[in-house]
Design a protein around this motif. Structure first.
Motif, PDB file in Angstrom:
ATOM      1  N   GLY A 253       0.997  -1.408   0.007  1.00  7.48           N
ATOM      2  CA  GLY A 253       0.490   0.107   0.205  1.00  7.48           C
ATOM      3  C   GLY A 253       0.895   1.259  -0.058  1.00  7.48           C
ATOM      4  O   GLY A 253       2.370   1.467  -0.269  1.00  7.48           O
ATOM      5  N   VAL A 254       0.154   1.957   0.117  1.00 14.87           N
ATOM      6  CA  VAL A 254       0.690   3.490  -0.160  1.00 14.87           C
ATOM      7  C   VAL A 254       1.601   3.895   1.549  1.00 14.87           C
ATOM      8  O   VAL A 254       0.308   3.977   2.424  1.00 14.87           O
ATOM      9  N   HIS A 255       2.570   4.523   1.609  1.00 13.92           N
ATOM     10  CA  HIS A 255       3.569   4.702   2.689  1.00 13.92           C
ATOM     11  C   HIS A 255       4.057   6.141   2.594  1.00 13.92           C
ATOM     12  O   HIS A 255       4.498   6.787   1.864  1.00 13.92           O
ATOM     13  N   GLU A 256       3.413   7.278   3.577  1.00 12.91           N
ATOM     14  CA  GLU A 256       4.087   7.954   3.598  1.00 12.91           C
ATOM     15  C   GLU A 256       4.668   8.617   5.474  1.00 12.91           C
ATOM     16  O   GLU A 256       4.264   8.525   6.050  1.00 12.91           O
ATOM     17  N   ALA A 257       5.543   9.571   4.877  1.00  8.80           N
ATOM     18  CA  ALA A 257       6.570   9.813   6.386  1.00  8.80           C
ATOM     19  C   ALA A 257       7.089  10.966   5.697  1.00  8.80           C
ATOM     20  O   ALA A 257       7.161  11.753   5.118  1.00  8.80           O
ATOM     21  N   LEU A 258       6.986  12.077   7.321  1.00  7.46           N
ATOM     22  CA  LEU A 258       6.886  13.723   6.446  1.00  7.46           C
ATOM     23  C   LEU A 258       7.630  14.361   7.912  1.00  7.46           C
ATOM     24  O   LEU A 258       7.198  13.411   9.536  1.00  7.46           O
ATOM     25  N   ASP A 259       8.574  14.588   7.602  1.00  4.52           N
ATOM     26  CA  ASP A 259       9.464  15.177   8.744  1.00  4.52           C
ATOM     27  C   ASP A 259       9.489  17.154   9.110  1.00  4.52           C
ATOM     28  O   ASP A 259       9.614  17.631   8.406  1.00  4.52           O
ATOM     29  N   LEU A 260       8.242  17.743   9.989  1.00  6.69           N
ATOM     30  CA  LEU A 260       7.779  18.554   9.944  1.00  6.69           C
ATOM     31  C   LEU A 260       8.694  19.539  10.401  1.00  6.69           C
ATOM     32  O   LEU A 260       9.293  20.859   9.985  1.00  6.69           O
TER      33      LEU A 260
END
Length: 284
Positions: A253-260
């Protein structure tokens, strides 16, 4: 493998122009972001002014592109110009047909300043773009996020993933907030739209991105997730297709990682300006 991602923004949270404006007027920084992944893939994210925005009960229009809910389908009409390094016209229609609409809303912060609304975790899409090879059908997903504060004000990092399963789909939302608290959510969705909180497997690290961004997702004990397809790789953000094990089932599936906190860096915003052009005026 080909994939598409379409995001409609009112208050374009990843636009440097919106951040530099002081975020006082979300309608003056709107966008329909279009990304296609695979051979011939393109990326368009034009920050547009309020003159480009039209809204009704069932339609969001931003300049030349629009999203319309028919009561059964979400019809997305695309007419954009992709950004560097491959500048070209992106035009066509994507139709998303949910199996059902959920009633789920998940506050992402304790005060409800940020909310996730997964409208259709299970859906089908029909892609018909004016480009060779970009006509296909596949499984799709439709959600929305709402917020009243900048993401970097409330979050240090987050990861999100949606994995189709034999029983429907499972979504994971994990975040580290700036106040020291965490978000740790796993929700299972049936094709009829019913949802249930579940006890997901542990968060498991896997290979960092090309920009060195740490990533993890849920995986059964003793297994390691792996990236199947790179989609979007930015200094502060990653989107990819990931394979993992959930309750004994191998899923992709689609995975997202975010470093704000990376995103909050002024240097990163200056880099983004090359990929997110500003077009303040529009006439219908």
């Amino acid at each position: 493998m080909r994939a598409v991602s379409i995001i409609g923004f009112i208050g374009s949270v990843f636009s440097p122009w919106y951040a530099w404006s002081g975020r006082s007027d979300p309608t003056n920084h709107c966008c329909i972001n279009v990304a296609t992944y695979g051979k011939g893939g393109r990326f368009a994210m034009t920050d547009r002014g309020s003159s480009a925005l039209r809204q009704s009960h069932d339609t969001l229009q931003v300049g030349p592109s629009s999203m319309t809910w028919t009561g059964k389908d979400l019809v997305i009409d695309i007419n954009e110009i992709s950004s560097l390094p491959l500048i070209s016209r992106m035009r066509g229609t994507i139709t998303l047909t949910p199996s059902a609409i959920t009633q789920v809303e998940l506050p992402l912060t304790l005060d409800g300043a940020h909310v996730w609304r997964p409208f259709a975790p299970t859906a089908r899409i029909n892609v018909d773009l004016e480009a060779d090879g970009w006509q296909f059908e596949g499984h799709g997903y439709f959600d929305s996020n709402f917020g009243t504060r900048p993401l970097e004000a409330d979050f240090n990092t987050w990861t999100w993933a949606r994995y189709p399963t034999a029983a429907g789909a499972t979504c994971f939302y994990d975040a580290k907030r700036t106040d020291g608290t965490t978000l740790d959510t796993a929700i299972s969705f049936a094709p009829d739209g019913t949802a249930a909180h579940v006890s997901g497997p542990p968060q498991t690290p896997f290979k960092r991105t090309l920009w060195g961004l740490p990533r993890d997702t849920r995986a059964d004990a003793g297994t390691t997730p792996r990236q199947v397809k790179a989609m979007l790789d930015a200094p502060f953000y990653s989107r990819s297709v990931v394979e993992t094990h959930i309750d004994g089932e191998i899923v992709q599936g689609v995975h997202e990682a975010l470093d704000l906190q990376r995103y909050a860096n002024p240097v990163i915003k200056s880099m983004l300006a090359a990929r997110v052009p500003r077009r303040g005026k529009w006439t219908f």
